[in-house]
Enzyme design. Sequence first.
Site, PDB file in Angstrom:
ATOM      1  CB  SER A   8      -0.564   0.267   0.874  1.00 42.89           C
ATOM      2  OG  SER A   8      -1.744  -0.890   1.462  1.00 42.89           O
ATOM      3  CB  THR A  57      -1.999   5.567   3.220  1.00 42.37           C
ATOM      4  OG1 THR A  57      -3.726   6.029   2.104  1.00 42.37           O
ATOM      5  CG2 THR A  57      -1.689   7.370   2.996  1.00 42.37           C
ATOM      6  CB  THR A  70      -0.583   6.055   0.046  1.00 43.64           C
ATOM      7  OG1 THR A  70      -1.357   5.650  -0.703  1.00 43.64           O
ATOM      8  CG2 THR A  70      -0.600   7.191  -1.537  1.00 43.64           C
ATOM      9  NE  ARG A  90      -7.143   7.365  -6.514  1.00 48.00           N
ATOM     10  CZ  ARG A  90      -6.805   7.005  -5.263  1.00 48.00           C
ATOM     11  NH1 ARG A  90      -5.756   7.120  -5.108  1.00 48.00           N
ATOM     12  NH2 ARG A  90      -7.866   7.481  -4.376  1.00 48.00           N
ATOM     13  CB  VAL A  91      -3.935  12.048  -7.980  1.00 54.72           C
ATOM     14  CG1 VAL A  91      -3.222  12.722  -6.624  1.00 54.72           C
ATOM     15  CG2 VAL A  91      -2.369  11.771  -8.622  1.00 54.72           C
ATOM     16  N   GLY A  92      -4.797  10.195  -6.019  1.00 59.27           N
ATOM     17  CA  GLY A  92      -5.908   9.713  -4.204  1.00 59.27           C
ATOM     18  C   GLY A  92      -5.753  11.420  -3.157  1.00 59.27           C
ATOM     19  CG  ASP A  93      -6.911  10.592   0.841  1.00 59.40           C
ATOM     20  OD1 ASP A  93      -6.863   9.759  -0.204  1.00 59.40           O
ATOM     21  OD2 ASP A  93      -6.522  10.668   2.150  1.00 59.40           O
ATOM     22  CB  THR A 149      -5.821   5.337   6.105  1.00 54.99           C
ATOM     23  OG1 THR A 149      -5.218   4.094   5.933  1.00 54.99           O
ATOM     24  CG2 THR A 149      -6.365   5.519   7.133  1.00 54.99           C
ATOM     25  N   GLY A 150      -7.631   5.272   3.177  1.00 50.93           N
ATOM     26  CA  GLY A 150      -8.839   4.701   2.886  1.00 50.93           C
ATOM     27  C   GLY A 150      -9.215   5.572   1.535  1.00 50.93           C
ATOM     28  N   GLY A 188      -9.843   7.245  -1.027  1.00 48.18           N
ATOM     29  CA  GLY A 188      -9.034   9.289  -1.765  1.00 48.18           C
ATOM     30  C   GLY A 188     -10.353   9.963  -1.759  1.00 48.18           C
TER      31      GLY A 188
HETATM   32  N1  GLY Z   1      -5.503   7.119   0.793  1.00 49.53           N
HETATM   33  C1  GLY Z   1      -4.918   6.596  -0.313  1.00 49.53           C
HETATM   34  C2  GLY Z   1      -5.628   7.398  -1.841  1.00 49.53           C
HETATM   35  O1  GLY Z   1      -6.862   6.848  -1.920  1.00 49.53           O
HETATM   36  O2  GLY Z   1      -4.981   7.240  -2.775  1.00 49.53           O
END
Ligand code: GLY
Length: 324
Positions: A85, A184, A202, A212-215, A235-236, A238
């Site tokens: 992860s 994450t 992460t 794709r980009v997360g939070d 975490t989780g 995003g």
């Molecule tokens: N929390 C990490 C992501 O969604 O990429």
Amino acid sequence: MTSRRDFIKKSAFASAFVIGGLPKLGKSKALPYSNDIRKPIVISTWSHGIPANDAAWKILSSGGHALDAVEKGVMVVESDPRNTSVGLGGLPDRDGHVTLDASIMDEKGNAGSVAFLEHILHPISVARAVMEKTPHVMLVGEGAYQFALDNGFPKSNQEMTPEVKAAWEKWKADNHYNPHNHDTIGMVAMDSNGDISGSCTTSGWGFKMRGRVGDSPIIGAGMFADNDVGAACATGKGEAVIKIAGSHTIVELMRNGKTPQEACEEAVHRIAKKQSDYKTFQVGFLALNKNGDIGAYSIVKGFNYALAVNGENKLYDADYFVKE
Ligand code: GLY
């Protein structure tokens, strides 16, 4: 797949590794420790937080700076090729590329982040370099990679582990596009001086769309620190966190008088209120305020976090929203 247990065994604090037994943080502001020593302190997400806190604690306990602690702490997890992860051991995107996101903030409100970064072992350190060496906050993709090379970060030739490759092949055969659990690491710390910093890193949603980009690299979503108030990380899934600017929301709630626990709970409630499918995914938040009070809360059962304070580093189960 990831075998964190072996990795965690290497931690100097491994003998202190426990799950459960956490007094409810709730509105009582109770802490999972009973003494008045509240700094230095570091909390981080999931069981990989144990070895990460271990590294951070070495810095914090010798009078070091929270910024160094949150960088060096999460680097331990980025370096673990068995972690699927975080870092280059992470699950790839659907086209087979491992792309990394990271962010960092210091006690002066400086921030740096990288997103969609490939072939670099320590995205958190590149994020710090963006913060310290450029007038910018965020670099992405090829530009972030070139910046990393220009600043002495070597290209890594680390390849997918056989386990990760097998998981990707299986995913392709199954041909679905569901949120894949991704753990994450977010970390927030206060040093002996009372200064607060945060970090987050992460490999993101396994088998995500390319690009794709997360939070995690979004300042205010995956992590936010304000030395006047405190810090939070997430975490989780995003996408769910970005939609409520999760970590910034938590810090603002603390600024307005909520405890870290109340603030984390309110952030989860906002997700649940606005995102009707909230029971189908996980988001977990951690928060720390200037008093050394902490908060931890998730949507569904299963989120845990590592807390190091007063020479002890332990894993705790977080409380959660969906109880049925
Ligand atoms: N929390 C990490 C992501 O969604 O990429």
